[in-house]
Every structure is written in structure tokens, then in C-alpha cells.
Design a protein around this motif. Structure first.
Motif, short mmCIF file in Angstrom:
data_model
loop_
_atom_site.label_atom_id
_atom_site.label_comp_id
_atom_site.label_asym_id
_atom_site.label_seq_id
_atom_site.Cartn_x
_atom_site.Cartn_y
_atom_site.Cartn_z
N TYR A 1 0.85 -1.19 0.00
CA TYR A 1 0.00 0.00 0.00
C TYR A 1 0.89 1.24 0.00
O TYR A 1 2.08 1.19 0.36
N GLU A 2 0.30 2.36 -0.40
CA GLU A 2 1.10 3.58 -0.52
C GLU A 2 1.75 3.99 0.80
O GLU A 2 2.86 4.49 0.83
N TYR B 1 6.87 8.75 -3.07
CA TYR B 1 5.81 9.56 -3.69
C TYR B 1 6.08 9.78 -5.17
O TYR B 1 5.17 9.71 -6.01
N GLY C 1 6.11 5.89 -6.81
CA GLY C 1 4.90 5.09 -6.66
C GLY C 1 5.24 3.65 -6.33
O GLY C 1 6.37 3.32 -5.96
N ASN C 2 4.25 2.74 -6.48
CA ASN C 2 4.47 1.37 -6.03
C ASN C 2 4.94 0.43 -7.14
O ASN C 2 4.70 -0.78 -7.08
N GLY D 1 -1.19 5.23 -14.64
CA GLY D 1 -1.03 4.68 -13.30
C GLY D 1 -0.67 5.75 -12.29
O GLY D 1 -1.20 5.77 -11.17
N ARG E 1 -3.07 7.07 -9.14
CA ARG E 1 -2.55 7.12 -7.76
C ARG E 1 -2.78 8.49 -7.15
O ARG E 1 -3.20 8.62 -6.00
N HIS E 2 -2.51 9.54 -7.93
CA HIS E 2 -2.64 10.90 -7.41
C HIS E 2 -4.09 11.23 -7.11
O HIS E 2 -4.41 11.79 -6.05
N ARG F 1 -6.53 9.12 -6.48
CA ARG F 1 -7.01 8.34 -5.33
C ARG F 1 -6.71 9.07 -4.03
O ARG F 1 -7.53 9.13 -3.11
N GLN F 2 -5.51 9.64 -3.98
CA GLN F 2 -5.12 10.39 -2.79
C GLN F 2 -5.95 11.65 -2.63
O GLN F 2 -6.41 11.98 -1.52
#
Length: 331
Positions: A138-139, A167, A170-171, A244, A248-249, A251-252
Motif C-alpha cells: 500500500y502507498e 511519492y 509510486g508502487n 497509473g 494514484r494521485h 485516489r489520494q
């Protein structure tokens, strides 16, 4: 068996005859396979004691025969089946008896992205062997992961530097480890990696450009976002990889937007969303640019992009339209 238990067992030299290694993080699965091979097969005798198969190509009889063969000049033979989740039904049927009476001098490894646990063969494999699943972190786990990797490389990293690197990248663990290796080389004999070091290394990569692009989107800076998107695509960056980073951005931002609507103090928002204080103010500012209804439409747009890219859509035009929609001023 959890991944950390798998690592501890290998360190103790405890090798099982059956392993099913799978998960949605290919880098971790590959690394686990390599660790297992390093512990079980002497490199000088791999030509004699390592058999490699691909589940989507081989027959069950081939794997069965190799697994029953005694090792040469060693204590153990290893049979590695990549794409193990794609073994045919007939191959699974042939191999099922082997699982019930596995050779103690063979280590049979099935490597897969995922397996159908409802099928008798995989259910039996899990029951009689070691099943290890490797999931994408997870982030909020990326910072500690970076620190662990840096520590394993013999260095230390500032907490903010670890969070910044996580950051920016990412993952994608393969990319993350690659950047850590570059950082360690860049720092030379210096033991501590700082924020300045991260900026110096990552700013020279496409990762930084993706980060700048998502920052422009979150700020609703249409001109800058379009300019950065053009640069990324012209430089050959894969549209799905860019998407992707965008997902991610957002979602945050959605998570923070909902926390803002609940009237939580900024400090509690940072903790609840797992955002390092180093980035919190900017994320809060960008989250205020959107309503939840807008974010919902953006995620619908990202889904359309994902489907279009995977089916061979016209990438530049589709992405540009998405940017224009995402950067529209709130009504």
C-alpha cells in the motif's frame, strides 16, 4: 506462509519440497524465486540440477519426470515452473499424485501471477506445500519499504527523503529499487541519503516528469498539464504507466477530499491518509480544487482511457481530452 516467514526459513536453511510463489507484484515474486534458487542450487551445477518449464507450454509428464530425477553431485534438484497458474487441466491431473508423494531430494517451485485456488491441484499444492503470496505494498507502506531497501544496501535515508522517493516513483517496485541503486551509487561513501540527493537523482528521470504532470492536473493547470503530457509521450513514456501515476494521485486527492468534507483537522487528515507532512499542504490545496462528483467523473474517464489504451486507441488525443475534462474549473 507470509513473505517474511519465507525469508526467515531460507535464512535458517529450511527448504520445503513444494513452493507456490505468486502475487500481483512480479518484482517480489521474481526476487523470492532468485533467493530460493540461490539457497538450493549451486551455480556451478545448475546445468545438472535445475529444470525450467513454462506452464503454458509444457506437459505434466515432463515436470513429473524431472521432479522424480535424482540430483547429480548435489543434495537437491530444483524444478522451476514459470507461469505455473497456466498449467493445463491434463498437466494438473498428471502432477496431482506427485504432490501427495513429493521427492525429498527435489524442490518443485511454481511461479505465477495468480492461481485458481478452487481447482483441486492448486488446493492440494497449498495444503501440502508452502504457499507464499506477494502483494503490492500500500502507498503508506512504501516509505518503510524504501528504508528497508536502503538499509540492506548499507546506507541510511532521511524519513522525508524516503517518503519523497516513494511519492515520486509510486508502487512500481522494480523502478523504486532501480532508483535506490542509483541513489546509493550517487552518494558514494556518504552514509545518509537526503531529500536533496533524491531530487538530484529522480529529477533526471521520467518519473519526475510524471510527478510534475500529476501535480499540474491536481492544480488544474491546463496549459502546463498538456505541455508535460506532450513531452512524456514524445519521450516514449508508456501511456498506461502515465495513467497509473494519475490514478494514484487522484485516489489520494479523493481520500483527502472526503476527509476535508468531514471537517477533520489537517494533522489528522495527514495521518488518516498516510501523507507525509512534507507533501500535505500541496495535497490539501489540490483536493480543495475538486468536489467528489468531479472526482467520480475523472475516475470514469480514467477507466475509459485504460480500456482504450489496452485495445489500441489513439493515445495522444484521448489523453489530451481527459486532461481538458479534468482541469475544467468547478461550477
Amino acid at each position: 506462509m507470509k513473505p517474511e516467514e519465507f525469508d526467515r526459513a531460507l535464512e535458517k536453511g529450511e527448504i520445503a519440497p513444494l513452493y507456490l510463489l505468486c502475487g500481483d507484484e512480479p518484482y517480489l515474486v521474481e526476487r523470492a524465486v532468485k533467493k530460493l534458487l540461490d539457497r538450493t542450487v549451486d551455480p556451478g551445477f545448475r546445468d545438472f540440477n535445475l529444470n525450467l518449464f513454462y506452464g503454458n507450454e509444457c506437459k505434466g509428464e515432463e515436470i513429473f519426470s524431472a521432479a522424480q530425477t535424482l540430483p547429480m553431485f548435489a543434495d537437491r534438484r530444483v524444478v522451476l515452473v514459470k507461469k505455473g497458474g497456466e498449467l493445463s487441466a491434463s498437466a494438473q491431473e498428471v502432477l496431482l499424485p506427485y504432490l501427495q508423494d513429493a521427492s525429498p531430494s527435489t524442490c518443485l517451485i511454481l511461479q505465477a501471477d495468480k492461481v485458481d485456488g478452487r481447482k483441486k491441484f492448486f488446493a492440494e499444492f497449498k495444503k501440502r506445500g508452502e504457499f507464499v503470496e506477494f502483494k503490492k505494498p500500500y502507498e503508506n507502506q512504501l516509505g518503510p519499504y524504501v528504508r528497508d531497501e536502503v538499509r540492506a544496501a548499507g546506507k541510511k535515508i532521511d524519513a522525508q527523503a524516503a517518503e519523497l522517493l516513494a511519492y515520486l516513483v509510486g508502487n512500481n517496485l522494480q523502478e523504486l529499487v532501480s532508483q535506490i541503486e542509483k541513489l546509493c551509487l550517487y552518494c558514494g561513501k556518504k552514509e545518509q541519503i537526503t531529500v536533496a540527493d533524491v531530487k538530484a537523482i529522480v529529477s533526471d528521470t521520467k518519473v519526475e516528469s510524471v510527478f510534475e504532470f500529476t501535480d499540474a492536473l491536481g492544480s488544474k493547470d491546463t496549459a502546463r498539464a498538456l505541455r508535460l503530457l506532450t513531452t512524456l509521450l514524445d519521450d516514449g513514456e508508456a501511456p498506461l504507466r502515465i495513467l497509473g501515476g494519475v490514478a494514484r494521485h487522484y485516489r489520494q486527492l479523493w481520500q483527502v477530499r472526503e476527509l476535508l468534507d468531514r471537517k477533520l483537522p489537517n494533522s489528522e487528515i495527514g495521518k488518516a491518509a498516510g501523507i507525509n507532512p512534507y507533501f500535505l499542504n500541496k495535497v490539501l490545496q489540490q483536493a480543495r480544487n475538486y468536489r467528489v462528483s468531479e472526482l467520480l467523473k475523472i475516475f470514469e474517464g480514467m477507466l475509459e482511457l485504460d480500456l482504450a489504451f489496452k485495445s489500441g486507441g489513439v493515445e495522444d488525443a484521448l489523453f489530451e481530452r481527459f486532461v481538458l475534462e479534468a482541469c475544467k474549473p468547478a461550477r
